[in-house]
Design a protein around this motif. Structure first.
Motif, PDB file in Angstrom:
ATOM      1  N   LEU A 255     -35.049-101.470   0.970  1.00  0.00           N
ATOM      2  CA  LEU A 255     -35.673-102.772   1.240  1.00  0.00           C
ATOM      3  C   LEU A 255     -36.238-102.814   2.655  1.00  0.00           C
ATOM      4  CD1 LEU A 255     -32.412-103.261   0.150  1.00  0.00           C
ATOM      5  CD2 LEU A 255     -33.497-105.368  -0.593  1.00  0.00           C
TER       6      LEU A 255
ATOM      7  N   HIS B 260     -44.379 -90.063  -7.521  1.00  0.00           N
ATOM      8  CA  HIS B 260     -45.138 -90.940  -6.619  1.00  0.00           C
ATOM      9  C   HIS B 260     -45.785 -90.150  -5.493  1.00  0.00           C
ATOM     10  CE1 HIS B 260     -45.703 -93.664  -3.159  1.00  0.00           C
ATOM     11  NE2 HIS B 260     -46.184 -94.451  -4.098  1.00  0.00           N
TER      12      HIS B 260
ATOM     13  N   ALA C 236     -38.661-105.091  -1.691  1.00  0.00           N
ATOM     14  CA  ALA C 236     -37.814-103.980  -2.120  1.00  0.00           C
ATOM     15  C   ALA C 236     -38.503-103.195  -3.213  1.00  0.00           C
ATOM     16  CB  ALA C 236     -36.492-104.530  -2.649  1.00  0.00           C
ATOM     17  N   GLN C 237     -38.190-101.914  -3.289  1.00  0.00           N
ATOM     18  CA  GLN C 237     -38.679-101.109  -4.407  1.00  0.00           C
ATOM     19  C   GLN C 237     -37.495-100.794  -5.305  1.00  0.00           C
ATOM     20  OE1 GLN C 237     -38.365 -97.510  -5.074  1.00  0.00           O
ATOM     21  NE2 GLN C 237     -39.795 -97.515  -6.784  1.00  0.00           N
ATOM     22  N   LEU C 238     -37.705-100.943  -6.610  1.00  0.00           N
ATOM     23  CA  LEU C 238     -36.641-100.720  -7.599  1.00  0.00           C
ATOM     24  C   LEU C 238     -37.141 -99.744  -8.663  1.00  0.00           C
ATOM     25  CD1 LEU C 238     -36.800-103.955  -6.772  1.00  0.00           C
ATOM     26  CD2 LEU C 238     -34.997-104.166  -8.481  1.00  0.00           C
ATOM     27  N   GLY C 239     -36.191 -99.178  -9.392  1.00  0.00           N
ATOM     28  CA  GLY C 239     -36.548 -98.307 -10.500  1.00  0.00           C
ATOM     29  C   GLY C 239     -35.292 -97.690 -11.072  1.00  0.00           C
TER      30      GLY C 239
ATOM     31  N   GLN D 161     -43.434 -97.007  -0.159  1.00  0.00           N
ATOM     32  CA  GLN D 161     -44.160 -97.813  -1.147  1.00  0.00           C
ATOM     33  C   GLN D 161     -44.277 -99.269  -0.700  1.00  0.00           C
ATOM     34  OE1 GLN D 161     -43.598 -97.524  -5.406  1.00  0.00           O
ATOM     35  NE2 GLN D 161     -42.523 -95.590  -5.239  1.00  0.00           N
TER      36      GLN D 161
ATOM     37  N   ARG E 257     -48.499-102.685 -14.453  1.00  0.00           N
ATOM     38  CA  ARG E 257     -48.197-102.757 -15.887  1.00  0.00           C
ATOM     39  C   ARG E 257     -47.876-104.179 -16.299  1.00  0.00           C
ATOM     40  NH1 ARG E 257     -43.520 -99.211 -17.684  1.00  0.00           N
ATOM     41  NH2 ARG E 257     -44.958 -97.468 -17.409  1.00  0.00           N
TER      42      ARG E 257
ATOM     43  N   VAL F 135     -40.965-100.477  -9.551  1.00  0.00           N
ATOM     44  CA  VAL F 135     -40.959-101.946  -9.495  1.00  0.00           C
ATOM     45  C   VAL F 135     -40.862-102.368  -8.032  1.00  0.00           C
ATOM     46  CG1 VAL F 135     -39.656-104.024 -10.112  1.00  0.00           C
ATOM     47  CG2 VAL F 135     -39.901-102.160 -11.770  1.00  0.00           C
ATOM     48  N   ILE F 136     -41.723-103.284  -7.615  1.00  0.00           N
ATOM     49  CA  ILE F 136     -41.626-103.804  -6.250  1.00  0.00           C
ATOM     50  C   ILE F 136     -41.423-105.308  -6.332  1.00  0.00           C
ATOM     51  CG2 ILE F 136     -42.734-103.964  -3.981  1.00  0.00           C
ATOM     52  CD1 ILE F 136     -44.058-101.336  -4.454  1.00  0.00           C
ATOM     53  N   ALA F 137     -40.419-105.769  -5.572  1.00  0.00           N
ATOM     54  CA  ALA F 137     -40.002-107.169  -5.662  1.00  0.00           C
ATOM     55  C   ALA F 137     -40.000-107.798  -4.284  1.00  0.00           C
ATOM     56  CB  ALA F 137     -38.595-107.249  -6.248  1.00  0.00           C
TER      57      ALA F 137
ATOM     58  N   GLU G 109     -44.118-104.647 -11.906  1.00  0.00           N
ATOM     59  CA  GLU G 109     -43.854-103.295 -12.424  1.00  0.00           C
ATOM     60  C   GLU G 109     -45.180-102.551 -12.483  1.00  0.00           C
ATOM     61  OE1 GLU G 109     -41.365-102.821 -16.017  1.00  0.00           O
ATOM     62  OE2 GLU G 109     -42.932-101.466 -16.711  1.00  0.00           O
TER      63      GLU G 109
ATOM     64  N   LEU H 205     -26.888-109.982  -7.623  1.00  0.00           N
ATOM     65  CA  LEU H 205     -28.102-110.580  -8.190  1.00  0.00           C
ATOM     66  C   LEU H 205     -28.041-110.326  -9.689  1.00  0.00           C
ATOM     67  CD1 LEU H 205     -30.632-109.026  -5.623  1.00  0.00           C
ATOM     68  CD2 LEU H 205     -29.599-111.310  -5.542  1.00  0.00           C
TER      69      LEU H 205
ATOM     70  N   LEU I 105     -34.088-104.918 -16.310  1.00  0.00           N
ATOM     71  CA  LEU I 105     -33.091-105.614 -15.479  1.00  0.00           C
ATOM     72  C   LEU I 105     -32.130-106.453 -16.316  1.00  0.00           C
ATOM     73  CD1 LEU I 105     -35.136-106.620 -12.317  1.00  0.00           C
ATOM     74  CD2 LEU I 105     -33.175-105.090 -12.420  1.00  0.00           C
TER      75      LEU I 105
ATOM     76  N   VAL J  75     -47.615 -99.023 -13.292  1.00  0.00           N
ATOM     77  CA  VAL J  75     -47.750 -98.181 -14.492  1.00  0.00           C
ATOM     78  C   VAL J  75     -46.807 -96.980 -14.484  1.00  0.00           C
ATOM     79  CG1 VAL J  75     -50.126 -98.841 -15.051  1.00  0.00           C
ATOM     80  CG2 VAL J  75     -49.718 -96.942 -13.456  1.00  0.00           C
ATOM     81  N   ASP J  76     -46.377 -96.558 -13.298  1.00  0.00           N
ATOM     82  CA  ASP J  76     -45.497 -95.378 -13.239  1.00  0.00           C
ATOM     83  C   ASP J  76     -44.033 -95.738 -13.429  1.00  0.00           C
ATOM     84  OD1 ASP J  76     -45.133 -96.673 -10.849  1.00  0.00           O
ATOM     85  OD2 ASP J  76     -45.478 -94.924  -9.578  1.00  0.00           O
ATOM     86  N   GLY J  77     -43.711 -97.023 -13.597  1.00  0.00           N
ATOM     87  CA  GLY J  77     -42.316 -97.431 -13.782  1.00  0.00           C
ATOM     88  C   GLY J  77     -41.674 -97.925 -12.497  1.00  0.00           C
TER      89      GLY J  77
ATOM     90  N   LEU K 186     -27.079-106.598  -9.991  1.00  0.00           N
ATOM     91  CA  LEU K 186     -27.250-105.686  -8.856  1.00  0.00           C
ATOM     92  C   LEU K 186     -26.294-106.171  -7.773  1.00  0.00           C
ATOM     93  CD1 LEU K 186     -31.163-105.759  -8.767  1.00  0.00           C
ATOM     94  CD2 LEU K 186     -29.714-104.045  -9.883  1.00  0.00           C
TER      95      LEU K 186
ATOM     96  N   LYS L 217     -46.435 -93.901 -16.723  1.00  0.00           N
ATOM     97  CA  LYS L 217     -45.147 -93.599 -17.372  1.00  0.00           C
ATOM     98  C   LYS L 217     -44.438 -92.364 -16.830  1.00  0.00           C
ATOM     99  CE  LYS L 217     -46.378 -96.036 -21.503  1.00  0.00           C
ATOM    100  NZ  LYS L 217     -46.724 -96.052 -22.874  1.00  0.00           N
ATOM    101  N   SER L 218     -44.461 -92.161 -15.530  1.00  0.00           N
ATOM    102  CA  SER L 218     -43.699 -91.024 -15.004  1.00  0.00           C
ATOM    103  C   SER L 218     -42.200 -91.321 -15.074  1.00  0.00           C
ATOM    104  CB  SER L 218     -44.144 -90.675 -13.592  1.00  0.00           C
ATOM    105  OG  SER L 218     -43.941 -91.748 -12.714  1.00  0.00           O
ATOM    106  N   LEU L 219     -41.847 -92.582 -15.196  1.00  0.00           N
ATOM    107  CA  LEU L 219     -40.441 -92.993 -15.345  1.00  0.00           C
ATOM    108  C   LEU L 219     -40.312 -93.926 -16.545  1.00  0.00           C
ATOM    109  CD1 LEU L 219     -38.864 -94.138 -11.991  1.00  0.00           C
ATOM    110  CD2 LEU L 219     -38.429 -92.065 -13.284  1.00  0.00           C
ATOM    111  N   PRO L 220     -39.146 -93.945 -17.201  1.00  0.00           N
ATOM    112  CA  PRO L 220     -38.901 -94.994 -18.201  1.00  0.00           C
ATOM    113  C   PRO L 220     -38.881 -96.359 -17.501  1.00  0.00           C
ATOM    114  CG  PRO L 220     -36.932 -93.653 -17.852  1.00  0.00           C
ATOM    115  CD  PRO L 220     -38.017 -93.027 -17.059  1.00  0.00           C
ATOM    116  N   PRO L 221     -39.276 -97.437 -18.188  1.00  0.00           N
ATOM    117  CA  PRO L 221     -39.300 -98.750 -17.535  1.00  0.00           C
ATOM    118  C   PRO L 221     -37.891 -99.221 -17.168  1.00  0.00           C
ATOM    119  CG  PRO L 221     -39.831 -98.961 -19.873  1.00  0.00           C
ATOM    120  CD  PRO L 221     -39.740 -97.494 -19.590  1.00  0.00           C
ATOM    121  N   LEU L 222     -37.834-100.002 -16.104  1.00  0.00           N
ATOM    122  CA  LEU L 222     -36.569-100.587 -15.665  1.00  0.00           C
ATOM    123  C   LEU L 222     -36.325-101.872 -16.454  1.00  0.00           C
ATOM    124  CD1 LEU L 222     -34.216-100.865 -13.623  1.00  0.00           C
ATOM    125  CD2 LEU L 222     -35.817-102.060 -12.110  1.00  0.00           C
TER     126      LEU L 222
END
Lengths: 408, 408
Positions: B247, B270, B257-260, B156, A167, A255-257, A249, A293, B287, A251-253, B293, B280-285
């Motif tokens: 992570l 997923h 790391a995966q976040l959401g 993921q 996204r 997030v991978i960092a 981010e 963070l 930050l 499309v499913d929401g 964090l 859009k299976s989840l609302p956007p994060l």
């Protein structure tokens, strides 16, 4: 054994790369090194790494090096032609493109056209000629591995994931030394203060770019080409600790960092070793020690350079080239105390506003625009020094355009 | 169109999964649903999703449902045999294993043996029989997709990356509602307080496990089997915001790391959609809104369950089964106010110390140990209630072992 050429081996990234190469002697062999004019450091590097070829942009420096290094069995090339030859060295598997500034463009393009795996530390290659370079890379089968920590982070996260599942990407920015400086104070900050970056140890030019946030603007432009994403899918997030190097981010929401201690040797080692990873190229990240963070939105008013970069990216054509050239000139002006810190965006704004909207289709045309913009930026800087006040901040296209010549 | 079976469709994960299925009608077709005894909710789900087969563990409930649903064209199966049949439904592409507790083991194993793609929400499958289940999955070509947010995060991140590049994984833990409660207060906390989880909306059992940190202990065990990593490469990190779901640290020091947003529908969606992602299976994060964090080390003294889980994982054999059974019994005891909060680890400790060190090679042997441990844990709970004080905390193997029978 991976055979590598380092373009810009005496710069900050080049020296770090050689530090890594030295630690993993069974993995890498240096076959080529190039520098601008620092032939004494280059000579020391030749003695240590024994490349087959070295090149210096400066011909006088090349002569001095040649006199000193005859016994080392290293061919010393010179000038832009020499850099191009080193960049396309037949035996090289990977070329680290770490020349600073617009000077890096032509040698990097040579490596791309030779179909090399190109570890790209030179921002300007994509800022100035993103569309051309990515097209050439696809044509010649050159893989581009980003070395900037942010793009390297995105690259590590994406690693083969389908682009249509993305996204947006979020490039993190430390915010530089002035992230908490009251805007009124910025007019008077000194080069010394600006060079005191809180997180990253980098070269002078990029450290100033970090202080103005132009660095992030250039990175947004790079990301646009590296990852094939439009500007509206590229965002910037302030993250003062510089631990999260960037985020994707989906499309499913989700997030991978990618995270790590803030040390340029991390992304350099990643790009050099890709697709493998070098054991312990970085000290481990201890998040308990880091504690927190934090994230906030960048201040587009106090740091207009970021806004100008988005504007130039959207405008396309000559705009990114003019932005970059004017910035190089203005940063040099600031570092030599010819202009103040807030004059950097003023020079860029004024130069951008004087450009005309030509299409830019070849590297040669890029270089013509770049040359025009440097001249124009110098002129704007003189005007600014003469008047002692900032020129009126015009809007893009609101003034009569400067004439960009159509030939070198 | 993916045809799915949901084992445990009336539980927390099952209901969330159907919520997702309903939002993407062009992607999923429900072909089977199963529940324990809640036949009224199951009936409503049958009317909505029209599966070919439904199953209830409770035979009386199955009879009631059968009487009501004859006109729906849905075959109603019953008992463990019925669940097994639904789990191995020939037309199913994916089986979501979301039955709560040890009762989920046998149906989940049936789906694995049928070579299904198994979205695994049932922790106990791997806690009780990790080695067996992973071997069977490899034999029958069953892909296991973790639904727990932590393991889903690791999945993921790893997604095809070579295992030998992983240095360790870090499972994050919110710490539950008592992460900042003074240890002296823990003895008197009530079920109501323990059920008040600050971040995740989950079933009662898992919410209490989250408060004792046994949930994280069970997750360490799951991770050991899911990702083929020894316990010393699995760490736990307190992260109260529950935004970073887990992570992976690679050998070069890079961390991904995966976040959401903390919402179970993220990992469920997923796993259901894998390898695709649902728009859009989840609302956007956001930050910037989250702001910070934070991370710290878990308190192994105040929350001994996590320590016991590592101990049981290292001991192997019957230990993980006994730990899990004793925990289920003790949590039920706490929820019904038969014992206090700190009695949960006491019952586990005492039951673990009474086990013998048999090898466990088959699902049948798992069930025998499980049955023994439940009985023993009940007995320990009675002893504890009678004495009114905690039994002395023995060390593993320091007391005479209980006799685990060798046959059902």
């Amino acid at each position: 054994m991976k055979r590598i050429v380092i373009l810009g081996s005496t710069g900050s990234v080049g020296v770090s790369a050689l530090d890594i190469v030295q630690r993993y002697p069974d993995r890498f062999q240096v076959v080529g090194l190039t520098a601008g004019q620092n032939w004494t450091l280059l000579e020391a590097q030749i003695r240590r790494f024994r490349p087959r070829v070295a090149a210096l942009a400066n011909k006088e420096a090349a002569k001095s090096l040649r006199a000193r290094s005859r016994a080392l069995g290293c061919e010393v090339l010179e000038g832009v032609e020499g850099l191009i030859q080193a960049a396309a060295l037949p035996e090289a598997d990977l070329v680290l493109a770490a020349i600073l500034g617009a000077a890096g463009l032509v040698p990097t393009v040579a490596a791309v056209r030779a179909g090399k795996c190109v570890a790209l530390a030179n921002k300007e290659t994509l800022v100035l000629a993103g569309a051309i370079v990515m097209r050439e890379a696809a044509e010649h089968g050159a893989l581009i591995l980003p070395v900037d920590s942010e793009h390297n982070a995105i690259f590590q996260v994406l690693d083969g994931r389908p682009r249509e599942t993305v996204r947006r990407i979020l490039l993190t920015a430390s915010g530089g030394p002035f992230v908490d400086t009251p805007p009124g104070r910025l007019e008077r900050v000194t080069p010394r203060e600006a060079l005191n970056h809180p997180r990253w140890k980098m070269g002078d030019k990029i450290t100033i770019d970090s202080a103005t946030m132009m660095n992030k603007g250039l990175e947004v432009m790079e990301a646009r080409w590296l990852f094939g994403l439009p500007p509206e899918q590229i965002e910037v997030l302030l993250h003062p600790q510089s631990i999260v190097h960037s985020l994707v981010e989906f499309v499913d929401g989700s997030v991978i960092a990618q995270l790590g201690v803030p040390d340029m040797r991390g992304p350099i080692a990643h790009a050099l070793a890709y697709p493998e990873r070098l054991e312990k190229s970085l000290p481990p990240l201890n998040l308990v020690e880091v504690g927190a963070l934090t994230f906030r939105a960048p201040d587009a008013e106090a740091f207009p350079c970021l806004r100008y970069a988005y504007e130039a990216l959207a405008a396309g054509g000559a705009a990114p080239i003019v932005l970059n050239a004017a910035n190089e000139v203005a940063v040099h002006g600031f570092l030599t105390e010819a202009i103040g810190f807030l004059d950097i965006p003023r020079v860029i704004r004024a130069t951008l506003d004087r450009r005309d909207q030509k299409e830019v289709r070849t590297i040669e045309e890029v270089l013509i625009v770049d040359r025009w913009a440097r001249g124009e930026a110098e002129r704007q800087m003189q005007l600014l020094k003469k008047s002692g006040v900032s020129p009126p901040a015009g809007r893009a296209g609101s003034q009569k355009s400067g004439e960009i010549p159509t030939e070198c």
